[in-house]
Structure formats: structure tokens, C-alpha cells
Design a protein around this motif. Structure first.
Motif, short mmCIF file in Angstrom:
data_model
loop_
_atom_site.label_atom_id
_atom_site.label_comp_id
_atom_site.label_asym_id
_atom_site.label_seq_id
_atom_site.Cartn_x
_atom_site.Cartn_y
_atom_site.Cartn_z
N GLY A 236 0.83 -1.18 0.00
CA GLY A 236 0.00 0.00 0.00
C GLY A 236 0.88 1.25 0.00
N PRO A 237 0.33 2.38 0.43
CA PRO A 237 -1.03 2.57 0.93
C PRO A 237 -2.05 2.67 -0.20
CG PRO A 237 0.14 4.65 0.95
CD PRO A 237 1.12 3.62 0.48
N TRP A 238 -3.35 2.63 0.20
CA TRP A 238 -4.45 2.68 -0.75
C TRP A 238 -5.30 3.92 -0.49
CZ3 TRP A 238 -2.70 -1.79 1.50
CH2 TRP A 238 -2.30 -2.83 0.64
N ARG A 239 -6.11 4.30 -1.50
CA ARG A 239 -7.00 5.45 -1.35
C ARG A 239 -8.12 5.15 -0.36
NH1 ARG A 239 -6.54 5.16 -6.91
NH2 ARG A 239 -8.63 4.27 -7.05
N ASP A 240 -8.70 3.95 -0.47
CA ASP A 240 -9.76 3.50 0.43
C ASP A 240 -9.86 1.99 0.25
OD1 ASP A 240 -11.07 3.15 -2.02
OD2 ASP A 240 -12.21 5.01 -1.81
N CYS A 241 -10.84 1.40 0.89
CA CYS A 241 -10.95 -0.06 0.85
C CYS A 241 -11.45 -0.56 -0.51
CB CYS A 241 -11.87 -0.55 1.97
SG CYS A 241 -11.15 -0.28 3.61
N GLN A 242 -12.15 0.28 -1.28
CA GLN A 242 -12.51 -0.11 -2.64
C GLN A 242 -11.26 -0.23 -3.50
OE1 GLN A 242 -15.67 -0.90 -3.92
NE2 GLN A 242 -14.40 -1.59 -5.65
N HIS A 243 -10.31 0.66 -3.28
CA HIS A 243 -9.03 0.58 -3.98
C HIS A 243 -8.28 -0.70 -3.58
CE1 HIS A 243 -4.87 2.54 -4.93
NE2 HIS A 243 -5.27 1.75 -5.90
N VAL A 244 -8.38 -1.06 -2.30
CA VAL A 244 -7.77 -2.32 -1.84
C VAL A 244 -8.39 -3.51 -2.59
CG1 VAL A 244 -7.49 -3.85 0.14
CG2 VAL A 244 -7.22 -1.38 0.41
N LEU A 245 -9.72 -3.52 -2.69
CA LEU A 245 -10.41 -4.61 -3.38
C LEU A 245 -10.05 -4.63 -4.86
CD1 LEU A 245 -12.51 -6.89 -3.12
CD2 LEU A 245 -14.27 -5.21 -3.68
N ASP A 246 -10.00 -3.46 -5.49
CA ASP A 246 -9.64 -3.40 -6.91
C ASP A 246 -8.21 -3.85 -7.15
OD1 ASP A 246 -11.54 -0.32 -7.43
OD2 ASP A 246 -12.17 -2.43 -7.40
N LYS A 443 -24.56 -5.54 18.13
CA LYS A 443 -23.49 -5.16 17.21
C LYS A 443 -24.01 -4.13 16.21
CE LYS A 443 -21.01 -9.60 17.30
NZ LYS A 443 -20.48 -10.72 16.48
N VAL A 444 -23.21 -3.12 15.98
CA VAL A 444 -23.50 -2.14 14.92
C VAL A 444 -22.19 -1.79 14.23
CG1 VAL A 444 -25.48 -1.16 16.14
CG2 VAL A 444 -23.23 -0.14 16.42
N SER A 445 -22.29 -1.46 12.97
CA SER A 445 -21.12 -0.98 12.25
C SER A 445 -21.58 -0.02 11.15
CB SER A 445 -20.32 -2.14 11.63
OG SER A 445 -21.12 -2.86 10.69
N MET A 446 -20.76 0.98 10.92
CA MET A 446 -21.00 1.97 9.85
C MET A 446 -19.83 1.89 8.89
SD MET A 446 -22.20 5.20 12.25
CE MET A 446 -22.53 6.26 10.86
N MET A 447 -20.13 1.80 7.60
CA MET A 447 -19.07 1.66 6.61
C MET A 447 -19.45 2.42 5.34
SD MET A 447 -19.81 -2.40 5.88
CE MET A 447 -19.86 -2.76 7.64
N ILE A 448 -18.45 2.85 4.59
CA ILE A 448 -18.70 3.63 3.38
C ILE A 448 -17.87 3.05 2.23
CG2 ILE A 448 -19.24 5.76 4.63
CD1 ILE A 448 -16.44 6.76 3.95
N LYS A 449 -18.33 3.30 1.02
CA LYS A 449 -17.58 2.93 -0.19
C LYS A 449 -18.00 3.86 -1.32
CE LYS A 449 -18.56 -0.71 -2.63
NZ LYS A 449 -18.83 -2.10 -3.08
N PRO A 450 -17.16 4.02 -2.34
CA PRO A 450 -17.55 4.91 -3.46
C PRO A 450 -18.74 4.34 -4.21
CG PRO A 450 -15.18 4.48 -3.46
CD PRO A 450 -15.78 3.54 -2.48
N THR A 451 -19.55 5.25 -4.74
CA THR A 451 -20.73 4.81 -5.51
C THR A 451 -20.34 4.50 -6.95
OG1 THR A 451 -21.21 7.13 -6.04
CG2 THR A 451 -22.26 6.20 -4.10
#
Length: 451
Positions: A236-246, A443-451
Motif C-alpha cells: 500500500g497505501p491505498w485510497r480507500d478499501c474499494q481501492h484495496v479490493l480493486d 453489534k452495529v457498524s457503519m461503513m462507506i464505499k464509493p458509488t
């Protein structure tokens, strides 16, 4: 006597005509004849008759006159054609003069334009030299930064191995604690500690939660970490977790994030197993091991344990949502293991000078919409009251949130075991549309990803 006079006049007339013809035939200019008549004085008696009939024209004279007339007509026609030709030439000259005047103005314009281009090219050459100098300086700086980054990578690797060894030690200690006292679960002890901290005054919270300001110094969670630091193809590093997945990394875990919109590095948990993956987790509650009744500065910078409960940080979240258009996913689980979710098709925060105001899009999901009521509201903590209630909602809800008057959701409230709880205020971890405000979720979690 009359006869003698008539004979004399006839002789003079014949002589005059003969002389005139001889001059015309020889090409000389004919002159008029002058006659002098000497008439003896006589007495005229009776009527004097005058013959007024003109003599018949001479054919040779007529022919000469006609020839001269034709010549003059030809000359006149020639003069007319010359005048027409000269008129067209004059028109052409006028047109050429006009065109010449236009060409002169155009040449002056082109000269001015050429002069401007020369000056502009000179300025561009100077600007190019300046940019080359800046590029050279930037390249030198980039090399220095790259060298510093490699050193940081080495330190990061050392810290990673150290944290892995610490996790192993923590695991051993937890096993030893479970062996010594198996009758009382460690989660209960930690829960009581967190609730005691949440009911303490603010100055005590600030003193007791200093150790929680760094992700790596939080007290260990009650459950073992899911994944420490996954082995990846790229560090890494990555921009976000979508970048990690890509990039081909499909394992959920902790990854290093470098924001494009700001020169910031931080770690976050990437959830790759839910809803097609690529989710950057910004908040998670699961066992009550972390105190969420925090100050403004702590909510700004982030706190908690990346392997367990944590809050990513409002400042990180603001810069993260500046990179692209993100959507929000909220996952909720009750104490009967029923899981529901709420999604919002857009999500971002305003900067700190607007108190990290919440901006939400359209709701979708099966959990019910308990967050749109907080849309366009500022973030509130115990030491920064920005809600619309006369009192401080953070005091009653025991957390930090985008409170209105006060809450339809309170995911940063107190973590109560067992679901339904008894409290003077509705201060649990609740989502009003899912079990109401007097039910604290497991349990609760909040998460975001690009649209």
C-alpha cells in the motif's frame, strides 16, 4: 454694252472655277476667289431680277465630304472605345487602391499579431524554464520523500511484527485469566468498567481516556481479533478499501490508507466479505470494550481498537469523503442474531468550521430510516454543544452524534448487555426504527464505499 458686260462676267467665272478645280486636284487648299467687277455706271430702268436658285452640288465634293465624315466617325468610335477602356482601367485602379489600403491594414494587423506572438513565446520560454526548475525541485523533494517513506515502511514493518507478538501475548494472558476465573466472563467486567467511565464527569473521562487516543494503545477487546495484518501483494497505501479490493486484496483486515485529498495516512478496517466488499469501516460496536463517551478532540482524531470497537475520526472521515462520492451502509444486529441494514446513496461531512455537519442521500434497506432525521445536523459532544435542544443531547445520550432534539439513532451511546435496558435517559446503542430507543443493540457498524 449689256452684252459686253455679260461676256466679261462669264470669262471671270470660268477662270475662277478652273483655278478652284486645279487647286483641289493638286491637293492644295482651295481658296475663295475674289472678284472685282467694274460696272460702268448706267441707269437702270425697269425691274432688276435676281436668280436665287443654288447651283447643283459637285459629286466629287460630296464624296470627299462623306469620306471625311467616315474618317471622323471612325476616329470618334476609336476615341469612345479608348474612353471606355480607360474608364475600366480607372475602375481597376480604384479597386486596386482600395485593396492595397485593405492589405496595408491587414499587414499592420499581422505584424502586431506576430509581435504579440513573439512576446508570448518569450514569456512561455521563461515560464517553461521556471516550471523546469520547479519540477527539478519537486523531483528532488519526491526522492527525499520516497527515501523517508521507505524508512517509514521499515518502521511500520517493525511495529507490525511487534503488534503481532503483543497480540500473541494478549491471547496467552486472556487464556490464563479465563483459566483462573471461568465463572465470570471478561466481557462483563469490561462492560462494567465502560459504564462506570461513561457515568463519570467529563474531566475524569478526559484523564481516563488518554490511553485510547491511539489505535494501538487501547485495552484489548474481549474477543480475539479477526485478522491482524493480512499478507498483501502490495504494502500500500491505498485510497480507500474499494481501492484495496480493486488491487486484488479480498481479505478483510487492517489496511493503510493514504488520502488523495489531503496528505494524511491512517489505518482502517476494510470489510471485503459483505455486500460485494470494498467497505471502509468508520465505526464499530460489538462488545462494549471501548468507551465512546468522548471529547470533541477525540471524536475528531479517532479512537478505539481497529480489531474491535473503534471510531475512525471525523477529520479522517471528512477528507475521505472529499475524494469521491461515497454511500453509507449501517449494519445492525440484535441479541437474537437478527441482522438488518440501512443504506444511504450519498454520504459526506462538512469541514470542522461547520462542525462536521452530516449530508445524507436517499435511504434504502430493511432496518428502517432512523438517520435522515439527523441529516444536515452538526456533530455534538459533551464539550461542543451544537444540537437544537435547549440542553446538551450528548449529556443525556452519553455519546457523540449528529444530534437534533435529541436522537432517533444513537450508535455511539452506552453498550448495554441483553437488549432492553433501564436508564434515566435513552442512552443505549439504539436505532429507533429497529426495536425502539429502549433497546441496546448487540453489534452495529457503519461503513462507506464509493458509488
Amino acid at each position: 454694252m449689256d452684252r459686253t458686260l455679260t461676256t466679261s462676267l462669264t470669262l471671270f467665272f470660268i477662270l475662277c472655277v478652273t483655278t478652284h478645280k486645279a487647286g483641289a486636284s493638286s491637293g492644295l487648299k482651295a481658296r475663295r476667289c475674289s472678284y472685282t467687277f467694274i460696272v460702268p455706271q448706267q441707269k437702270i430702268t425697269g425691274a432688276l431680277c435676281l436668280n436665287t436658285h443654288s447651283s447643283m452640288p459637285n459629286q466629287s465634293e460630296v464624296a470627299a465630304l462623306q469620306l471625311a465624315l467616315r474618317r471622323q466617325q471612325k476616329q470618334l468610335e476609336k476615341l469612345q472605345s479608348q474612353m471606355e477602356h480607360e474608364g475600366s482601367l480607372a475602375a481597376e485602379v480604384r479597386a486596386l487602391r482600395k485593396e492595397s489600403s485593405g492589405m496595408n491594414s491587414r499587414i499592420a494587423q499581422l505584424y502586431a499579431q506576430l509581435l504579440h506572438e513573439v512576446i508570448h513565446k518569450k514569456d512561455q520560454a521563461l515560464e517553461h524554464q521556471r516550471l523546469e526548475s520547479l519540477l527539478l525541485n519537486a523531483t528532488t523533494h519526491a526522492l527525499q520523500v520516497s527515501s523517508s517513506y521507505r524508512e517509514l515502511e521499515k518502521k511500520y514493518g517493525a511495529l507490525t511484527s511487534m503488534m503481532s507478538s503483543q497480540n500473541q501475548v494478549i491471547t496467552k494472558l486472556e487464556k490464563q485469566c479465563q483459566c483462573r476465573d471461568s465463572s465470570q466472563p471478561s466481557a462483563t467486567v469490561l462492560t462494567n468498567d465502560v459504564q462506570r467511565d461513561q457515568s463519570a464527569p467529563l474531566h475524569q473521562l478526559q484523564a481516563e481516556t488518554v490511553r485510547d487516543q491511539s489505535f494501538s494503545t487501547i485495552s484489548p477487546p474481549t474477543e480475539l481479533p479477526l485478522v491482524g495484518f493480512p499478507l498483501t501483494k502490495s504494502p500500500g497505501p491505498w485510497r480507500d478499501c474499494q481501492h484495496v479490493l480493486d488491487s486484488g486484496e479480498t481479505t478483510s483486515g487492517i489496511y493503510l490508507i493514504h488520502l488523495q485529498s489531503a496528505n494524511r495516512l491512517f489505518q482502517a478496517w476494510c470489510e471485503q466479505s459483505q455486500a460485494q466488499g470494498g467497505w471502509t469501516v468508520i465505526q464499530r460496536r460489538q462488545d462494549g470494550s471501548v468507551n465512546f463517551f468522548r471529547t470533541w478532540e477525540q471524536y475528531k482524531q479517532g479512537f478505539g481498537n481497529l480489531n474491535g470497537e473503534y471510531w475512525l475520526g471525523l477529520e479522517h472521515l471528512y477528507w475521505l469523503t472529499q475524494q469521491a462520492k461515497y454511500k453509507l451502509r449501517v449494519v445492525l444486529e440484535d441479541w437474537q442474531a437478527r441482522q438488518v441494514s440501512a443504506e444511504y446513496d450519498s454520504f459526506h461531512l462538512e469541514p470542522e468550521n461547520d462542525w462536521y455537519r452530516l449530508r445524507l442521500g436517499q435511504y434504502h434497506g430493511n432496518a428502517g430510516d432512523s438517520l435522515s432525521w439527523h441529516n444536515n445536523k452538526a456533530f455534538t459532544t459533551l464539550d461542543r454543544d451544537k444540537d437544537s435542544y435547549p440542553g446538551n443531547c450528548a449529556h443525556y445520550q452519553k455519546g457523540g452524534w449528529w444530534y437534533h432534539m435529541c436522537a432517533h439513532s444513537n450508535l455511539n451511546g452506552m453498550w448495554y448487555r441483553g437488549g432492553h435496558y433501564r436508564s434515566r435517559y435513552q442512552d443505549g446503542v439504539y436505532w429507533a426504527e429497529f426495536h425502539g430507543g429502549s433497546y441496546s443493540l448487540k453489534k452495529v457498524s457503519m461503513m462507506i464505499k464509493p458509488t
